[in-house]
Design a protein around this motif. Sequence first.
Motif, PDB file in Angstrom:
ATOM      1  N   ALA A 403       0.771  -1.249  -0.096  1.00  0.00           N
ATOM      2  CA  ALA A 403      -0.072   0.000   0.092  1.00  0.00           C
ATOM      3  C   ALA A 403       0.845   1.302  -0.090  1.00  0.00           C
ATOM      4  O   ALA A 403       0.326   2.212  -0.252  1.00  0.00           O
ATOM      5  N   ILE A 404       2.270   1.104   0.192  1.00  0.00           N
ATOM      6  CA  ILE A 404       2.795   2.328   0.535  1.00  0.00           C
ATOM      7  C   ILE A 404       2.994   3.394  -0.637  1.00  0.00           C
ATOM      8  O   ILE A 404       3.162   4.637  -0.715  1.00  0.00           O
ATOM      9  N   ASN A 405       3.038   2.668  -1.849  1.00  0.00           N
ATOM     10  CA  ASN A 405       3.127   3.422  -3.199  1.00  0.00           C
ATOM     11  C   ASN A 405       1.746   3.171  -3.918  1.00  0.00           C
ATOM     12  O   ASN A 405       1.902   3.028  -5.003  1.00  0.00           O
ATOM     13  N   MET A 409       3.326  -4.092  -6.612  1.00  0.00           N
ATOM     14  CA  MET A 409       3.474  -5.335  -6.437  1.00  0.00           C
ATOM     15  C   MET A 409       5.115  -5.596  -6.117  1.00  0.00           C
ATOM     16  O   MET A 409       5.563  -6.374  -5.229  1.00  0.00           O
ATOM     17  N   PHE A 410       5.882  -4.720  -6.695  1.00  0.00           N
ATOM     18  CA  PHE A 410       7.352  -5.013  -6.981  1.00  0.00           C
ATOM     19  C   PHE A 410       7.894  -4.615  -5.412  1.00  0.00           C
ATOM     20  O   PHE A 410       8.934  -5.148  -5.101  1.00  0.00           O
ATOM     21  N   ASP A 411       7.186  -3.641  -4.698  1.00  0.00           N
ATOM     22  CA  ASP A 411       7.728  -3.157  -3.273  1.00  0.00           C
ATOM     23  C   ASP A 411       7.270  -4.679  -2.276  1.00  0.00           C
ATOM     24  O   ASP A 411       7.951  -4.860  -1.342  1.00  0.00           O
ATOM     25  N   VAL A 412       6.341  -5.637  -2.484  1.00  0.00           N
ATOM     26  CA  VAL A 412       6.127  -6.655  -2.043  1.00  0.00           C
ATOM     27  C   VAL A 412       7.391  -7.609  -2.270  1.00  0.00           C
ATOM     28  O   VAL A 412       7.690  -8.355  -1.248  1.00  0.00           O
ATOM     29  N   TRP A 413       7.814  -7.632  -3.570  1.00  0.00           N
ATOM     30  CA  TRP A 413       8.936  -8.629  -3.720  1.00  0.00           C
ATOM     31  C   TRP A 413      10.117  -7.924  -3.190  1.00  0.00           C
ATOM     32  O   TRP A 413      11.116  -8.735  -2.665  1.00  0.00           O
ATOM     33  N   THR A 414      10.503  -6.497  -2.920  1.00  0.00           N
ATOM     34  CA  THR A 414      11.364  -6.044  -2.431  1.00  0.00           C
ATOM     35  C   THR A 414      11.558  -6.518  -1.053  1.00  0.00           C
ATOM     36  O   THR A 414      12.595  -6.594  -0.151  1.00  0.00           O
ATOM     37  N   LEU A 415      10.176  -6.486  -0.571  1.00  0.00           N
ATOM     38  CA  LEU A 415      10.174  -6.867   1.270  1.00  0.00           C
ATOM     39  C   LEU A 415      10.817  -8.204   1.374  1.00  0.00           C
ATOM     40  O   LEU A 415      11.625  -8.444   2.286  1.00  0.00           O
ATOM     41  N   LEU A 416      10.317  -9.202   0.623  1.00  0.00           N
ATOM     42  CA  LEU A 416      10.740 -10.351   0.605  1.00  0.00           C
ATOM     43  C   LEU A 416      12.334 -10.505   0.475  1.00  0.00           C
ATOM     44  O   LEU A 416      12.861 -11.333   1.057  1.00  0.00           O
ATOM     45  N   LEU A 417      12.763  -9.902  -0.754  1.00  0.00           N
ATOM     46  CA  LEU A 417      14.221  -9.891  -1.055  1.00  0.00           C
ATOM     47  C   LEU A 417      15.173  -9.529   0.075  1.00  0.00           C
ATOM     48  O   LEU A 417      16.061 -10.046   0.431  1.00  0.00           O
ATOM     49  N   PHE A 418      14.805  -8.446   0.642  1.00  0.00           N
ATOM     50  CA  PHE A 418      15.701  -7.717   1.708  1.00  0.00           C
ATOM     51  C   PHE A 418      15.514  -8.558   2.930  1.00  0.00           C
ATOM     52  O   PHE A 418      16.302  -8.616   3.889  1.00  0.00           O
ATOM     53  N   GLY A 419      14.022  -9.360   3.280  1.00  0.00           N
ATOM     54  CA  GLY A 419      14.105 -10.078   4.403  1.00  0.00           C
ATOM     55  C   GLY A 419      14.952 -11.204   4.258  1.00  0.00           C
ATOM     56  O   GLY A 419      15.565 -11.618   5.205  1.00  0.00           O
TER      57      GLY A 419
END
Length: 503
Positions: A403-405, A409-419
């Motif tokens: 929801a931030i932007n 959906m790419f922000d969710v992949w960013t979340l998982l990538l950096f997690g």
Amino acid sequence: MDIFEILSPLSILLCFLGVFMGIIFGTIPGMTATMAIALFLPITYTLDMVDAIALLIGLYVGGISGGLVPAILLNIPGTPSSLCTTFDGYPMTQKGEGEKALKVGITASIIGGFFSLTVLYFFAPVLASVAIKFSSVEKFLIIVFALTVIASISKGSLLGGIFSGLIGVYLSLIGMFADNNQLRLIPPGFEEELTYGFSLLPVLIGLFAIAQIFQESEEGMKASPHQTFDFKKEKKNPFTFKIFNGQIINTIRSSMIGTFIGMLPGVGGSAASISSYSQAKNFSKHPEKLGTGEPEGLIASESANNGLIGGALIPLLSLGIPGDSTTAVLVGALLLQGIQVGPLFIPTNPDLWDGIIYALIIANIVMFFLMFFSIKYMAKIIYIPKYIIYPIIIVMCVVGSYAINNGVMFDVWTLLLFGLAGYVFMKIGIQVAPFLIGFILGQQLEKYFIDSLKGSGGDLTIFFTKGPIAWMLWVLIAVSLVYAIMDNRKSKRSGDQSITPST
């Protein structure tokens, strides 16, 4: 300005909520104030800046204060700064004085919190008034000094920490270069998604929430702590404020130590706790009793670790230097709101500065009354199973990142990538905080470097010939690096001794 002209009823309510949620995160071992702040960032994005900072300050104060509960009742420090709280807190619990120990710790915490708040209020504007005169050269050197924090917090893994920080700087530069509007460092096929680089929020949440959940999932989550406690046995020796008679010097001295160490980037909360406890023992009339359940040691540890809060905010708000992972996440929260911390922060944001001070006052008062008068019930939080909490947190992380932007959906992949990156960092012994500090400061480092070269016509010697302030900053950089190297060697020696089998 009057407190009610700055803080609305909503701000006060959010501060209360922040303290409550922060206590929950601080109380449950493995969950931290940093994790709490990162998790609540998506909510702050929709709030007014003062409301947002009231919530975050509440989480910060509550998260640090909540760490004393598992330290005293379970002998498990809820936060690194609660380490020495276990030395006398847990023995008091074993003697049937758990409630008394908790109330001693809570009272010491509010004293330490208000002491550091007073220092913050008077000292930060003075430091900022000096730093506001800095040119791009001095600002670049301040960023370099801030990056030396990476070396300080990479205890036992200096090269790994520096490598992690450089990766953070590198990744922060991905996207469009502002000086020529050209894309750079973007992998083929991701030009559209990474035009403006990785979003800060999913990076923060991934590193501090998702990575921690991966780690805990691997180790397994117990349904509840194996220890139990019972407050019913404490009627014979209840808490009274007379315990603090004769402890005024100990309390003030420990608060001063905590505040001072909080001002030193990268030194850490556990150092404040250990230093204050050591001094309490050195000056005690009965040093042999510390460690056996004496309120004196508990007072030293808790007044120092809450003194850290105001101390850590001084370099952050006056110079833009985050001293640890929690203040680095706070920088991220302010950046999300378009606020740049540094020398101009206090002069250009007087309402927000007042809001931070008022929020700290309210958060400390709320923390005291909330914990002091309901500690019997708040202590039950340590029995909440993580297998119930963590799925809820994962859903909050994914929804907040998406929801931030406005639905990317790419922000969710960013979340998982950096997690996943944070989890791998922990597995190979690299701390996440150096990476985050590099990621946050990378763009500023580049900007001030280029501005300095533009001003000097490309002459690199400008960084050494600018004047006395630049020379002083080079001295600070050198001292910080020498301290980091010596501290790293000391940590390695301690680690070697700890793994050497006894003969």
